[in-house]
Scaffold this motif. Structure first.
Motif, PDB file in Angstrom:
ATOM      1  N   VAL A  74      -8.791   4.229  -6.418  1.00 39.62           N
ATOM      2  CA  VAL A  74      -7.924   5.410  -6.485  1.00 39.62           C
ATOM      3  C   VAL A  74      -8.651   6.580  -7.143  1.00 39.62           C
ATOM      4  O   VAL A  74      -9.284   6.425  -8.192  1.00 39.62           O
ATOM      5  CB  VAL A  74      -6.626   5.103  -7.272  1.00 39.62           C
ATOM      6  CG1 VAL A  74      -5.788   6.370  -7.446  1.00 39.62           C
ATOM      7  CG2 VAL A  74      -5.810   4.035  -6.557  1.00 39.62           C
ATOM      8  N   ALA A  75      -8.564   7.744  -6.508  1.00 38.66           N
ATOM      9  CA  ALA A  75      -9.115   8.977  -7.080  1.00 38.66           C
ATOM     10  C   ALA A  75      -8.045  10.059  -7.061  1.00 38.66           C
ATOM     11  O   ALA A  75      -7.188  10.083  -6.167  1.00 38.66           O
ATOM     12  CB  ALA A  75     -10.337   9.442  -6.295  1.00 38.66           C
ATOM     13  N   VAL A  76      -8.081  10.933  -8.057  1.00 39.52           N
ATOM     14  CA  VAL A  76      -7.163  12.074  -8.116  1.00 39.52           C
ATOM     15  C   VAL A  76      -7.982  13.314  -8.457  1.00 39.52           C
ATOM     16  O   VAL A  76      -9.167  13.224  -8.793  1.00 39.52           O
ATOM     17  CB  VAL A  76      -6.051  11.863  -9.173  1.00 39.52           C
ATOM     18  CG1 VAL A  76      -5.192  10.664  -8.825  1.00 39.52           C
ATOM     19  CG2 VAL A  76      -6.646  11.711 -10.571  1.00 39.52           C
ATOM     20  N   ASP A  77      -7.357  14.471  -8.383  1.00 39.61           N
ATOM     21  CA  ASP A  77      -8.056  15.712  -8.713  1.00 39.61           C
ATOM     22  C   ASP A  77      -8.331  15.801 -10.211  1.00 39.61           C
ATOM     23  O   ASP A  77      -7.623  15.204 -11.029  1.00 39.61           O
ATOM     24  CB  ASP A  77      -7.228  16.920  -8.264  1.00 39.61           C
ATOM     25  CG  ASP A  77      -7.144  17.017  -6.752  1.00 39.61           C
ATOM     26  OD1 ASP A  77      -8.121  16.636  -6.086  1.00 39.61           O
ATOM     27  OD2 ASP A  77      -6.099  17.459  -6.240  1.00 39.61           O
ATOM     28  N   VAL A  85       0.826  -1.207   0.000  1.00 36.58           N
ATOM     29  CA  VAL A  85       0.000   0.000   0.000  1.00 36.58           C
ATOM     30  C   VAL A  85       0.864   1.263   0.000  1.00 36.58           C
ATOM     31  O   VAL A  85       0.528   2.254  -0.655  1.00 36.58           O
ATOM     32  CB  VAL A  85      -0.991  -0.010   1.189  1.00 36.58           C
ATOM     33  CG1 VAL A  85      -0.264   0.009   2.524  1.00 36.58           C
ATOM     34  CG2 VAL A  85      -1.953   1.168   1.102  1.00 36.58           C
ATOM     35  N   ASP A  86       1.998   1.236   0.709  1.00 39.28           N
ATOM     36  CA  ASP A  86       2.904   2.393   0.690  1.00 39.28           C
ATOM     37  C   ASP A  86       3.480   2.607  -0.711  1.00 39.28           C
ATOM     38  O   ASP A  86       3.619   3.741  -1.182  1.00 39.28           O
ATOM     39  CB  ASP A  86       4.044   2.205   1.695  1.00 39.28           C
ATOM     40  CG  ASP A  86       3.580   2.385   3.132  1.00 39.28           C
ATOM     41  OD1 ASP A  86       2.601   3.125   3.340  1.00 39.28           O
ATOM     42  OD2 ASP A  86       4.186   1.788   4.039  1.00 39.28           O
ATOM     43  N   TYR A  87       3.818   1.500  -1.350  1.00 33.80           N
ATOM     44  CA  TYR A  87       4.331   1.576  -2.722  1.00 33.80           C
ATOM     45  C   TYR A  87       3.266   2.149  -3.654  1.00 33.80           C
ATOM     46  O   TYR A  87       3.554   3.009  -4.497  1.00 33.80           O
ATOM     47  CB  TYR A  87       4.749   0.182  -3.186  1.00 33.80           C
ATOM     48  CG  TYR A  87       5.255   0.129  -4.608  1.00 33.80           C
ATOM     49  CD1 TYR A  87       6.546   0.540  -4.930  1.00 33.80           C
ATOM     50  CD2 TYR A  87       4.435  -0.330  -5.636  1.00 33.80           C
ATOM     51  CE1 TYR A  87       7.008   0.493  -6.236  1.00 33.80           C
ATOM     52  CE2 TYR A  87       4.887  -0.378  -6.949  1.00 33.80           C
ATOM     53  CZ  TYR A  87       6.175   0.028  -7.243  1.00 33.80           C
ATOM     54  OH  TYR A  87       6.629  -0.010  -8.535  1.00 33.80           O
ATOM     55  N   ASP A  88       2.015   1.697  -3.492  1.00 38.62           N
ATOM     56  CA  ASP A  88       0.919   2.188  -4.337  1.00 38.62           C
ATOM     57  C   ASP A  88       0.673   3.678  -4.124  1.00 38.62           C
ATOM     58  O   ASP A  88       0.389   4.421  -5.077  1.00 38.62           O
ATOM     59  CB  ASP A  88      -0.361   1.402  -4.052  1.00 38.62           C
ATOM     60  CG  ASP A  88      -0.302  -0.028  -4.578  1.00 38.62           C
ATOM     61  OD1 ASP A  88       0.679  -0.354  -5.274  1.00 38.62           O
ATOM     62  OD2 ASP A  88      -1.225  -0.813  -4.283  1.00 38.62           O
ATOM     63  N   LEU A  89       0.768   4.123  -2.875  1.00 39.68           N
ATOM     64  CA  LEU A  89       0.592   5.549  -2.581  1.00 39.68           C
ATOM     65  C   LEU A  89       1.603   6.393  -3.347  1.00 39.68           C
ATOM     66  O   LEU A  89       1.253   7.407  -3.967  1.00 39.68           O
ATOM     67  CB  LEU A  89       0.746   5.798  -1.076  1.00 39.68           C
ATOM     68  CG  LEU A  89      -0.492   5.638  -0.199  1.00 39.68           C
ATOM     69  CD1 LEU A  89      -0.096   5.587   1.272  1.00 39.68           C
ATOM     70  CD2 LEU A  89      -1.478   6.778  -0.435  1.00 39.68           C
ATOM     71  N   GLY A 139      -2.984  11.118  -1.090  1.00 39.95           N
ATOM     72  CA  GLY A 139      -1.971  10.558  -0.207  1.00 39.95           C
ATOM     73  C   GLY A 139      -2.521   9.936   1.055  1.00 39.95           C
ATOM     74  O   GLY A 139      -1.752   9.555   1.947  1.00 39.95           O
ATOM     75  N   ARG A 140      -3.857   9.823   1.164  1.00 39.01           N
ATOM     76  CA  ARG A 140      -4.470   9.229   2.354  1.00 39.01           C
ATOM     77  C   ARG A 140      -5.204   7.948   1.979  1.00 39.01           C
ATOM     78  O   ARG A 140      -5.837   7.875   0.924  1.00 39.01           O
ATOM     79  CB  ARG A 140      -5.457  10.201   3.004  1.00 39.01           C
ATOM     80  CG  ARG A 140      -4.822  11.451   3.592  1.00 39.01           C
ATOM     81  CD  ARG A 140      -5.871  12.238   4.376  1.00 39.01           C
ATOM     82  NE  ARG A 140      -5.316  13.418   5.007  1.00 39.01           N
ATOM     83  CZ  ARG A 140      -5.325  14.625   4.459  1.00 39.01           C
ATOM     84  NH1 ARG A 140      -5.858  14.796   3.263  1.00 39.01           N
ATOM     85  NH2 ARG A 140      -4.810  15.654   5.094  1.00 39.01           N
ATOM     86  N   VAL A 141      -5.149   6.960   2.868  1.00 40.23           N
ATOM     87  CA  VAL A 141      -5.858   5.707   2.643  1.00 40.23           C
ATOM     88  C   VAL A 141      -5.893   4.915   3.946  1.00 40.23           C
ATOM     89  O   VAL A 141      -4.975   5.012   4.771  1.00 40.23           O
ATOM     90  CB  VAL A 141      -5.170   4.877   1.526  1.00 40.23           C
ATOM     91  CG1 VAL A 141      -3.795   4.392   1.964  1.00 40.23           C
ATOM     92  CG2 VAL A 141      -6.036   3.712   1.093  1.00 40.23           C
ATOM     93  N   ASP A 142      -6.971   4.175   4.145  1.00 37.66           N
ATOM     94  CA  ASP A 142      -7.029   3.209   5.244  1.00 37.66           C
ATOM     95  C   ASP A 142      -6.283   1.975   4.750  1.00 37.66           C
ATOM     96  O   ASP A 142      -6.801   1.189   3.940  1.00 37.66           O
ATOM     97  CB  ASP A 142      -8.491   2.868   5.573  1.00 37.66           C
ATOM     98  CG  ASP A 142      -8.623   1.951   6.780  1.00 37.66           C
ATOM     99  OD1 ASP A 142      -7.827   0.991   6.882  1.00 37.66           O
ATOM    100  OD2 ASP A 142      -9.521   2.176   7.610  1.00 37.66           O
ATOM    101  N   LYS A 143      -5.056   1.793   5.206  1.00 35.35           N
ATOM    102  CA  LYS A 143      -4.174   0.772   4.642  1.00 35.35           C
ATOM    103  C   LYS A 143      -4.740  -0.637   4.786  1.00 35.35           C
ATOM    104  O   LYS A 143      -4.634  -1.459   3.865  1.00 35.35           O
ATOM    105  CB  LYS A 143      -2.790   0.868   5.297  1.00 35.35           C
ATOM    106  CG  LYS A 143      -2.071   2.175   4.993  1.00 35.35           C
ATOM    107  CD  LYS A 143      -0.672   2.203   5.592  1.00 35.35           C
ATOM    108  CE  LYS A 143       0.025   3.520   5.248  1.00 35.35           C
ATOM    109  NZ  LYS A 143       1.404   3.571   5.766  1.00 35.35           N
ATOM    110  N   GLU A 144      -5.338  -0.910   5.932  1.00 36.90           N
ATOM    111  CA  GLU A 144      -5.864  -2.255   6.167  1.00 36.90           C
ATOM    112  C   GLU A 144      -7.020  -2.566   5.219  1.00 36.90           C
ATOM    113  O   GLU A 144      -7.070  -3.635   4.593  1.00 36.90           O
ATOM    114  CB  GLU A 144      -6.319  -2.376   7.626  1.00 36.90           C
ATOM    115  CG  GLU A 144      -6.693  -3.794   8.027  1.00 36.90           C
ATOM    116  CD  GLU A 144      -7.024  -3.900   9.512  1.00 36.90           C
ATOM    117  OE1 GLU A 144      -7.815  -4.792   9.865  1.00 36.90           O
ATOM    118  OE2 GLU A 144      -6.496  -3.084  10.304  1.00 36.90           O
TER     119      GLU A 144
END
Length: 638
Positions: A507-510, A348-352, A483-488
């Motif tokens: 995943v969402a972006v602006d 998940v850190d890599y995906d972020l 840059g925010r996500v509930d990792k679990e």
């Protein structure tokens, strides 16, 4: 590469440089970007002019005959040029030259208004991040003064890297040598493009040593005293690691030799300070210490560095960032340092990080011919060896090309012609297909571009259907956004799945709107305002755009639901604490809320929203002209 292939001859090319381009993401680092006019070229001698069509290319001759090593005068050879270049021209010895100091002043605030001159750049802070933007000129040829560098490259870098660097030439940035005879007219030769390619050719151990040097500079060497804290910079660290690698100072650049490699570079730096000479890696005759590291300041700096040297590797303990990591190695010299990214970072850190990095890749082309060129370039790149990061970036670039082409100005006839005919049907089918392809390979946010197209073609129910699907996906507890996500929950929902599945579902972006393209007519004044300030895009938080579109679609179907959408938008803009609307996007968010309120006739609320848009701390989108006009219109009617 794709961007340069599709940029028209009259366009502006930009290139990320500095630490960010080299692959570092260090807290407090600034963002460096270089810009240059695509139809201007610097040549090293007159014989090179035969490679250019002077009918559409402005030629500039590098004249370094009177300049210190690494610097040159730029003589304008052809009268056709831009207003800024023409205004910066001066006459020396009956020839027309471009003054670096004047050009720097004229272009300092082109990218970001109210920037201040810093070296060859316009500098400032946006959203807490420092930036340096440099308007410069490009040269397709390798400078003669750097020819000795080619001869030195026996062991590093590899011949193909050397050839690639030489083939791509150099740049000229607007700053002269303070001791040169023409300081205000001279330009510095910039090897930024060559430098990031050299960094890319480092092995992982060498790259880590370079990063260690940068941290040590910031947290230790530059903290010794006020007298010396401005003498050394990150560029000196880069120069040291380049020389150390090329001179084979360390036989084996392996992870187990990480600290030994750092010590080799530190000793080289200490030697340079003692001698007062730091030779530029490409042009050794250019002493980078000449104007700063001398006299009493040089002596003081040497004593401080020598004191650190006497402490040995334990001096690294003074660095707050690396103390906890390095102390175990110092106590256990046989301990190996793990550099395997797959074991150091979770999925998940890599995906972020991957989302943040790949989201920078946005592009648009002015016509279908440009789209064909871009797709062809991407196809060529896909045939070459690529990392997963590069594949994802190309995927993101492709989706942006598809969605932006579907809204091109030359497609406007579709939105203005009310007659139903075969041509319109085919065009609509083509554009819808492009947007659906973008959504298939893109993230959740890409669905809203389909909704924009439906809204623009008066298909409000179809638009609302897409908006509803988007809303459901954005409401998921495992959403990754800003840059925010509930990792679990993210791992439970999409862990181990393909990247395409992850971004489509989680995943969402602006939203990014290119200001030369009209995607939604209600924002035309804002896009025109931004263009007047040379801002190519609007960035809009995805949740703001969702409610904005929902409000306008429901106005044609159900006014009660339209008001409900407006209420949700108002709560979001008024009360969000940075979760969905960050500070740098508050200008456009307040503006959009005001537009909706004004349309419903709530002029008092609209006026307040526009005023809030005007006073936001970070006017990132440069829409102030449109905001003032909207305020004027309201005040004039009340």
């Amino acid at each position: 590469m794709v961007e340069r292939r599709v940029t028209p001859n009259y366009g502006i090319i930009w290139m990320l440089s500095g630490s960010d381009r080299e692959g570092f993401r260090l807290m407090g680092s600034d963002v460096d970007i270089m810009y240059w006019p695509n139809d201007h070229r610097v040549i090293m001698d007159m014989s090179q002019s035969e490679y250019y069509n002077t009918a559409n290319t402005t030629l500039i001759l590098s004249d370094s005959s009177e300049s210190p090593p690494g610097f040159t005068l730029l003589q304008l050879l052809t009268p056709r040029t831009t207003r800024d270049v023409f205004s910066a021209c001066v006459r020396l010895n009956d020839r027309v030259y471009i003054s670096s100091s004047t050009y720097r002043q004229l272009t300092c605030s082109v990218v970001h208004p109210n920037s201040t001159v810093h070296g060859p750049c316009g500098s400032g802070v946006i959203g807490g991040v420092e930036y340096d933007t440099a308007y410069c000129f490009v040269c397709d040829f390798w400078p003669v003064s750097a020819s000795s560098w080619i001869a030195r490259c026996h062991s590093w870098p590899d011949p193909e890297v050397v050839n690639d660097i030489v083939r791509n030439g150099c740049h000229f940035v607007a700053i002269g040598h303070p001791l040169g005879p023409h300081e205000h007219e001279e330009w510095r030769i910039s090897f930024s493009q060559a430098e990031y390619k050299l960094v890319y050719s480092m092995n992982h151990c060498q790259f880590l040593i370079y990063g260690l040097l940068k941290l040590f500079l910031k947290e230790v060497m530059n903290q010794q005293s006020e007298e010396t804290n401005k003498l050394l910079c990150s560029y000196h660290m880069k120069t040291a690691i380049f020389w150390a690698i090329q001179q084979n100072t360390l036989p084996h650049w392996y992870p187990q030799n990480l600290l030994a490699g750092f010590w080799v570079c530190f000793k080289l730096l200490l030697k340079w300070v003692y001698q007062g000479v730091c030779p530029n890696f490409f042009i050794p005759q250019n002493n980078l210490f000449l104007t700063k590291v001398n006299g009493s300041a040089q002596n003081r700096l040497f004593l401080q560095l020598h004191e650190l040297y006497n402490r040995g590797l334990s001096c690294l303990l003074q660095s707050s960032s690396i103390r906890s990591y390095i102390i175990y190695v110092l106590y256990n010299p046989r301990l190996s340092i793990c550099t395997d990214e797959s074991t150091m970072r979770s999925e998940v850190d890599y995906d972020l990080e991957l989302v943040l990095e790949s989201n920078r890749a946005n592009s648009y082309t002015a016509d279908l011919c440009g789209l064909t060129k871009a797709i062809h370039t991407i196809e060529q790149l896909l045939e070459s060896p690529l990392t997963h990061n590069q594949v994802v970036t190309l995927q993101n670039l492709t989706t942006s090309l598809f969605r932006n082409t579907a809204f091109q100005p030359h497609n406007t006839f579709m939105y203005t012609n009310t007659g139903i005919n075969k041509q319109m049907y085919i065009a609509d089918k083509t554009f819808c297909h492009m947007l659906k392809l973008a959504a298939k390979f893109g993230c959740i946010s890409d669905m809203l571009y389909i909704a924009m197209h439906y809204y623009k073609t008066l298909r409000y129910r179809e638009a609302l259907s897409v908006i509803e699907m988007t809303k459901v996906k954005l409401a998921q507890p495992y959403l990754m956004y800003r840059g925010r996500v509930d990792k679990e929950r993210y791992t439970e929902a999409v862990g181990g799945q393909s990247w395409s599945t992850k971004i489509r579902q989680a995943v969402a972006v602006d939203i990014v709107l290119y200001n030369e393209i009209c995607c939604i007519s209600e924002l035309i004044p804002e896009q025109q305002s931004a263009l007047q300030n040379r801002k190519p895009i609007l960035r809009i938080p995805v949740f703001v755009m969702l409610h904005f579109l929902e409000f306008f679609c429901y106005r044609h179907i159900d006014t009660t639901l339209s008001q409900a959408a407006l209420d949700e938008l108002q709560v979001l803009v008024h009360h969000d604490q940075g979760l969905y609307v960050d500070d740098i996007h508050r200008d456009i968010s307040w503006e959009i809320l005001g537009i909706c309120q004004q349309i419903t006739g709530n002029l008092h609320a609209a006026l307040y929203s526009y005023q809030q848009s005007l006073i936001t701390q970070y006017p990132l989108n440069n829409i102030q002209t449109a905001t003032k006009k909207r305020i004027h219109d309201i005040v004039g009617t009340t």
